[in-house]
Motif scaffolding. Structure first.
Motif, PDB file in Angstrom:
ATOM      1  N   LEU A  20       0.839  -1.190   0.000  1.00  0.00           N
ATOM      2  CA  LEU A  20       0.000   0.000   0.000  1.00  0.00           C
ATOM      3  C   LEU A  20       0.878   1.245   0.000  1.00  0.00           C
ATOM      4  O   LEU A  20       1.922   1.292   0.641  1.00  0.00           O
ATOM      5  CB  LEU A  20      -0.938  -0.011   1.201  1.00  0.00           C
ATOM      6  N   SER A  24      -0.274   8.113  -1.260  1.00  0.00           N
ATOM      7  CA  SER A  24      -1.591   8.193  -1.905  1.00  0.00           C
ATOM      8  C   SER A  24      -1.535   8.132  -3.425  1.00  0.00           C
ATOM      9  O   SER A  24      -2.422   8.645  -4.105  1.00  0.00           O
ATOM     10  CB  SER A  24      -2.347   9.445  -1.454  1.00  0.00           C
ATOM     11  N   THR A  50      -8.665  -3.889   1.287  1.00  0.00           N
ATOM     12  CA  THR A  50      -8.117  -2.647   1.840  1.00  0.00           C
ATOM     13  C   THR A  50      -7.472  -2.821   3.209  1.00  0.00           C
ATOM     14  O   THR A  50      -6.906  -1.872   3.741  1.00  0.00           O
ATOM     15  CB  THR A  50      -9.226  -1.579   1.966  1.00  0.00           C
ATOM     16  N   SER A  85      -4.755   4.009  -3.644  1.00  0.00           N
ATOM     17  CA  SER A  85      -3.532   3.751  -2.881  1.00  0.00           C
ATOM     18  C   SER A  85      -3.749   2.853  -1.667  1.00  0.00           C
ATOM     19  O   SER A  85      -2.823   2.200  -1.203  1.00  0.00           O
ATOM     20  CB  SER A  85      -2.933   5.071  -2.419  1.00  0.00           C
ATOM     21  N   ASN A  86      -4.968   2.788  -1.142  1.00  0.00           N
ATOM     22  CA  ASN A  86      -5.224   1.974   0.050  1.00  0.00           C
ATOM     23  C   ASN A  86      -5.752   0.588  -0.279  1.00  0.00           C
ATOM     24  O   ASN A  86      -6.250  -0.116   0.588  1.00  0.00           O
ATOM     25  CB  ASN A  86      -6.217   2.694   0.975  1.00  0.00           C
ATOM     26  N   THR A  87      -5.627   0.176  -1.530  1.00  0.00           N
ATOM     27  CA  THR A  87      -6.183  -1.090  -1.984  1.00  0.00           C
ATOM     28  C   THR A  87      -5.103  -1.941  -2.635  1.00  0.00           C
ATOM     29  O   THR A  87      -4.238  -1.424  -3.324  1.00  0.00           O
ATOM     30  CB  THR A  87      -7.317  -0.826  -3.006  1.00  0.00           C
TER      31      THR A  87
END
Length: 110
Positions: A20, A24, A50, A85-87
């Motif tokens: 991750l 971002s 996530t 970005s968080n996946t």
């Protein structure tokens, strides 16, 4: 473009995209190829997660797709797929084996 190659084995999900991104930045999946390396057919799951551990799939892209002996699939069929970005993208099997090759590009946050 960067390539990640993963040898998949057993039922534990394995991440096929980079860790991750703390900055971002999004990840564009350029291709995801999965090859059956088992002596029989296999069932494949491809999902987005996530939590960073692959333990609780958020969204399935493929659920229990059977791949016959000696066959390979191109999950996105030459269509780029962007994830936040968080996946992360994960692949899981039953108690079988397969190989996965993921080509991706980091997209800088504007």
């Amino acid at each position: 473009m960067v390539t990640i190659a993963v040898n998949l084995s057993g039922a534990t999900p394995q991440r096929v995209t980079p860790a991750l991104d703390a900055l971002s930045n999004q990840t564009r999946i350029d291709s995801l190829i999965i090859a059956n390396t088992h002596s029989g057919s296999i069932a494949v799951n491809v999902f987005l997660d996530t939590d960073g551990a692959g333990a609780n799939p958020d969204y399935y892209i493929i659920k229990s797709l059977k791949i016959a002996v000696g066959y390979t699939i191109d999950v996105f069929e030459d269509t780029q797929f962007e994830i936040p970005s968080n996946t992360a993208l994960w692949v899981s099997l039953g108690a079988n084996t397969a190989s996965a090759i993921c080509n991706y590009t980091k997209i800088e946050k504007i």
